[in-house]
Design a protein around this motif. Structure first.
Motif, mmCIF file in Angstrom:
data_model
loop_
_atom_site.group_PDB
_atom_site.id
_atom_site.type_symbol
_atom_site.label_atom_id
_atom_site.label_comp_id
_atom_site.label_asym_id
_atom_site.label_seq_id
_atom_site.Cartn_x
_atom_site.Cartn_y
_atom_site.Cartn_z
ATOM 1 N N LYS A 176 0.835 -1.204 0.000
ATOM 2 C CA LYS A 176 0.000 0.000 0.000
ATOM 3 C C LYS A 176 0.866 1.248 0.000
ATOM 4 O O LYS A 176 1.821 1.357 0.764
ATOM 5 C CB LYS A 176 -0.929 0.009 1.220
ATOM 6 N N ALA A 202 0.468 5.677 -0.118
ATOM 7 C CA ALA A 202 -0.465 6.779 0.116
ATOM 8 C C ALA A 202 -0.216 7.878 -0.904
ATOM 9 O O ALA A 202 0.932 8.182 -1.242
ATOM 10 C CB ALA A 202 -0.310 7.327 1.527
ATOM 11 N N ASP A 213 -3.324 14.742 6.947
ATOM 12 C CA ASP A 213 -3.275 13.647 5.971
ATOM 13 C C ASP A 213 -1.878 13.035 5.909
ATOM 14 O O ASP A 213 -1.720 11.807 5.867
ATOM 15 C CB ASP A 213 -3.680 14.159 4.591
ATOM 16 N N ARG A 267 -1.328 10.946 9.063
ATOM 17 C CA ARG A 267 -2.001 9.645 9.025
ATOM 18 C C ARG A 267 -1.239 8.662 8.140
ATOM 19 O O ARG A 267 -1.102 7.482 8.477
ATOM 20 C CB ARG A 267 -3.440 9.813 8.525
ATOM 21 N N ALA A 268 -0.752 9.153 7.014
ATOM 22 C CA ALA A 268 0.016 8.282 6.119
ATOM 23 C C ALA A 268 1.332 7.859 6.765
ATOM 24 O O ALA A 268 1.791 6.727 6.594
ATOM 25 C CB ALA A 268 0.277 9.001 4.798
ATOM 26 N N ARG A 269 1.941 8.779 7.509
ATOM 27 C CA ARG A 269 3.208 8.455 8.181
ATOM 28 C C ARG A 269 3.008 7.413 9.274
ATOM 29 O O ARG A 269 3.824 6.498 9.438
ATOM 30 C CB ARG A 269 3.807 9.733 8.780
ATOM 31 N N GLU A 270 1.925 7.531 10.026
ATOM 32 C CA GLU A 270 1.701 6.648 11.171
ATOM 33 C C GLU A 270 1.116 5.297 10.780
ATOM 34 O O GLU A 270 1.056 4.390 11.612
ATOM 35 C CB GLU A 270 0.783 7.351 12.175
ATOM 36 N N ASP A 271 0.678 5.155 9.550
ATOM 37 C CA ASP A 271 0.138 3.881 9.068
ATOM 38 C C ASP A 271 1.299 2.997 8.628
ATOM 39 O O ASP A 271 1.931 3.235 7.594
ATOM 40 C CB ASP A 271 -0.826 4.131 7.905
ATOM 41 N N ASP A 272 1.575 1.964 9.397
ATOM 42 C CA ASP A 272 2.711 1.092 9.091
ATOM 43 C C ASP A 272 2.517 0.307 7.801
ATOM 44 O O ASP A 272 3.497 -0.188 7.221
ATOM 45 C CB ASP A 272 2.954 0.124 10.253
ATOM 46 N N ASP A 273 1.273 0.173 7.346
ATOM 47 C CA ASP A 273 1.021 -0.539 6.095
ATOM 48 C C ASP A 273 1.409 0.299 4.879
ATOM 49 O O ASP A 273 1.621 -0.241 3.794
ATOM 50 C CB ASP A 273 -0.456 -0.932 5.998
ATOM 51 N N VAL A 274 1.473 1.615 5.056
ATOM 52 C CA VAL A 274 1.867 2.509 3.962
ATOM 53 C C VAL A 274 3.386 2.488 3.844
ATOM 54 O O VAL A 274 4.094 2.877 4.771
ATOM 55 C CB VAL A 274 1.360 3.947 4.204
ATOM 56 N N GLU A 329 -3.926 4.528 -1.507
ATOM 57 C CA GLU A 329 -4.901 5.143 -0.602
ATOM 58 C C GLU A 329 -4.758 6.655 -0.727
ATOM 59 O O GLU A 329 -3.705 7.212 -0.433
ATOM 60 C CB GLU A 329 -4.673 4.710 0.843
#
Length: 594
Positions: free
Chosen positions: A315, A317, A348, A351-358, A544
């Motif tokens: 994934k 972002a 935004d 959120r992208a930084r903290e999402d480990d899936d990104v 995303e």
């Protein structure tokens, strides 16, 4: 009521006392008789079930893409990077998204059910960067060997429309239409004469000589620096235009230069000079594909987008950063259009930084700049994100001044050859409305506790001391800007200042100067993000996008609210314009190339 059976509480059995291992029973009443379903009711229920199954099947069949279908794209009007956030006019909500067009073209290229592509081109409301990106995807579609036609069906198709059309194998023109292939025009608006008539004095300052955003208000024509910059941009854009058309249409470069000097052309002349391949009406387009496929089976963009997949093992972002940059939340302005709120875009990115899936972030920038403070808030989040994962900058039509500020800390920067970028400089000032007040018979009086209490007052110019202080603040912002560029681009501050001074560059020029790493579109930015994230080039990725688009039903419910707030929005905009500017601006000048 007589009781002759017992029911087990835990097993739900009606049985004799000794027949169930459970010893918890309750007596239940004897059923006196069961109501039998009549034959009519049975028929009704069976019919209802059959009807539901039939409707579901019909919907699936209707939605199923027919074989030997033809993708027909209507390309015209505004082409945006994202949907507006908050209240906005209906026209803005219905604009075509660039990534919808490119995704559909890319999917159709490898879709065996799609046998060809027709692009109906109307007057474009997009800049050269978006046109160049869309054109690149059409050129890729040509490699599929599927028939593709760009159809020019308007009264007068201009340079941008024709440049896009040359990406197709075949360019068709309505027999009575004119083809407006001419040399390019650079135009800037100046309102100083209007302000003089209204007795409004623009007390505005800029760093440095090429920072011409304030010239809109302070000048009546090009200054020497403004003219030099505009001519440079015009030559760079013309090179992209002429080389692209010459290559696509297999025309000699010198011959094309000569033809452009003599344009525009009547339809028959355009055909004789090989600008177009055929003069035809829309029904003749139908006929060509009817003969090829047996019938005309067009599929629209909105229908075909249901076939576009967004899935993959990894994934990424995509954070959209569109519009004039201001502090606060993103929204829509009556005069500026898209507003990029620092709080919204920063959230935004967070959120992208903290999402480990990104695994990586692509910051898609389409902005002429705005508030220096808001730009720095967004840049800070880019810097924080880059410390954790790659952040690739992808520039659209424009990414200058504040638009470049938010980009300068990216892991890698890519721009279209015709993107307008750079503009490293500062603008600040206010409008003195005392003359207008006098003209209208208005008067004011005031009291102050210090000299600088009148710093933002719209009834006088800056005093000498105030002007000195304003310039000191502007120099500090310019120093921070050039220092940030130097750190991000691995250059000296002196080298940045030499190519800075507020000067705007095209993406092709910026690549030569080191302000961007590559010239390339979003597809290339996506590939770069995968490379930096160590994702195999052949691995499919899921994108995303931020900000996340509201579902259709929520957008529909917001329509009435947006319309009800329209008048209030106009009033707020007028009040905002009437107030003195209280933020230092890193904004690009008004400049249009067509």
């Amino acid at each position: 009521m007589p009781m002759d059976r017992r029911e087990c509480w835990s097993h739900g059995r009606r049985t004799g006392i000794l027949a169930c291992p459970c010893l918890f029973f309750v007596q239940t009443p004897r059923r006196r008789g069961r109501t039998k379903m009549t034959r009519g009711k049975k028929r009704f229920l069976v019919g209802l079930v059959v009807l539901i199954i039939g409707v579901v099947a019909a919907i699936k069949i209707y939605r199923r893409l027919p074989s030997r279908a033809l993708l027909v794209l209507d390309v015209g009007g505004p082409i945006d990077e994202q949907r507006p956030v908050g209240g906005q006019p209906v026209a803005a909500r219905s604009a075509t998204l660039l990534h919808d067009l490119t995704d559909a073209i890319d999917t159709a290229r490898d879709d065996s059910r799609i046998t060809g592509l027709v692009v109906k081109i109307a007057p474009l409301g997009a800049g050269w960067g978006k046109v160049q990106e869309l054109r690149a995807h059409l050129l890729e579609f040509r490699k599929s060997k599927k028939p593709n036609i760009c159809y020019l069906g308007e009264d007068f198709s201009g340079n941008r429309e024709y440049y896009l059309a040359t990406a197709c194998d075949q360019v068709w023109l309505v027999p009575t239409a004119a083809l407006g292939v001419t040399g390019l025009l650079s135009q800037s608006l100046f309102v100083r004469g209007t302000l003089d008539r209204l007795k409004i004095y623009p007390d505005l300052y800029h760093i440095a000589e090429y920072k011409t955003a304030a010239n809109l208000f302070t000048e009546k024509r090009y200054t020497a620096a403004h003219r030099e910059m505009a001519e440079s941009l015009l030559r760079s854009a013309l090179e992209q235009y002429v080389s692209g058309v010459a290559q696509a249409r297999h025309l000699d470069r010198a011959q094309l230069d000569s033809l452009l000097q003599r344009g525009p052309y009547l339809a028959a002349e355009a055909l004789s000079h090989h600008f177009v391949d055929r003069l035809a009406y829309w029904d003749e387009v139908h006929k060509v594909f009817e003969e090829k496929n047996g019938e005309w089976r067009p599929v629209s963009l909105s229908r075909y987008l249901k076939e576009v997949k967004n899935d993959g093992a990894a994934k990424l972002a995509v954070v959209h950063a569109t519009g004039t940059i201001e502090t606060g939340n993103s929204g829509w302005s009556l005069f500026d259009g898209f507003v990029m709120g620092s709080d919204t875009v920063a959230a935004d990115l967070r959120r992208a930084r903290e999402d480990d899936d990104v695994k990586a972030i692509i910051l898609r920038v389409d902005s002429p700049g705005g508030s220096a403070v808001a730009s720095e808030i967004i840049r800070r989040e880019v810097d924080l994100a880059r410390a954790k994962k790659p952040v690739v900058i992808s520039m659209s039509d424009v990414a200058g001044s504040g638009g470049y500020w938010i980009s300068m800390s990216g892991s890698k920067i890519l721009a279209e050859p015709t993107t307008l970028t750079g503009s490293i400089g500062v603008v600040f000032g206010k409008f003195n409305l005392a003359g207008l007040y006098d003209l209208l018979g208005l008067s004011t009086d005031h009291l102050t506790t210090s000299e600088n209490a009148t710093l933002f007052w719209n009834q006088q110019n800056f005093s000498a001391a105030q002007r000195e202080q304003v310039l000191r603040f502007m120099q500090d912002i310019y120093a921070n800007f050039t220092k940030g560029v130097a750190e991000g681009r691995k250059m000296s501050v002196e080298a940045v200042d030499k190519i800075g001074k507020g000067r705007v560059w095209t993406g092709a020029q910026a690549r030569e100067l080191g302000l961007v790493d590559e010239v390339g579109d979003f597809s290339r930015a996506l590939a770069a993000a995968k490379e930096l994230a160590k994702i195999d080039a052949k691995t499919k990725v899921r994108l995303e996008r931020f900000p996340k688009e509201a579902p259709w039903w929520k957008r529909w419910l917001n329509q009435e609210e947006s319309q009800a707030n329209a008048l209030q929005g106009i009033t707020s905009e007028l009040r905002r314009l009437a107030r003195a500017p209280q933020s230092f601006q890193v904004r690009m000048p008004d400049l249009a190339i067509r």
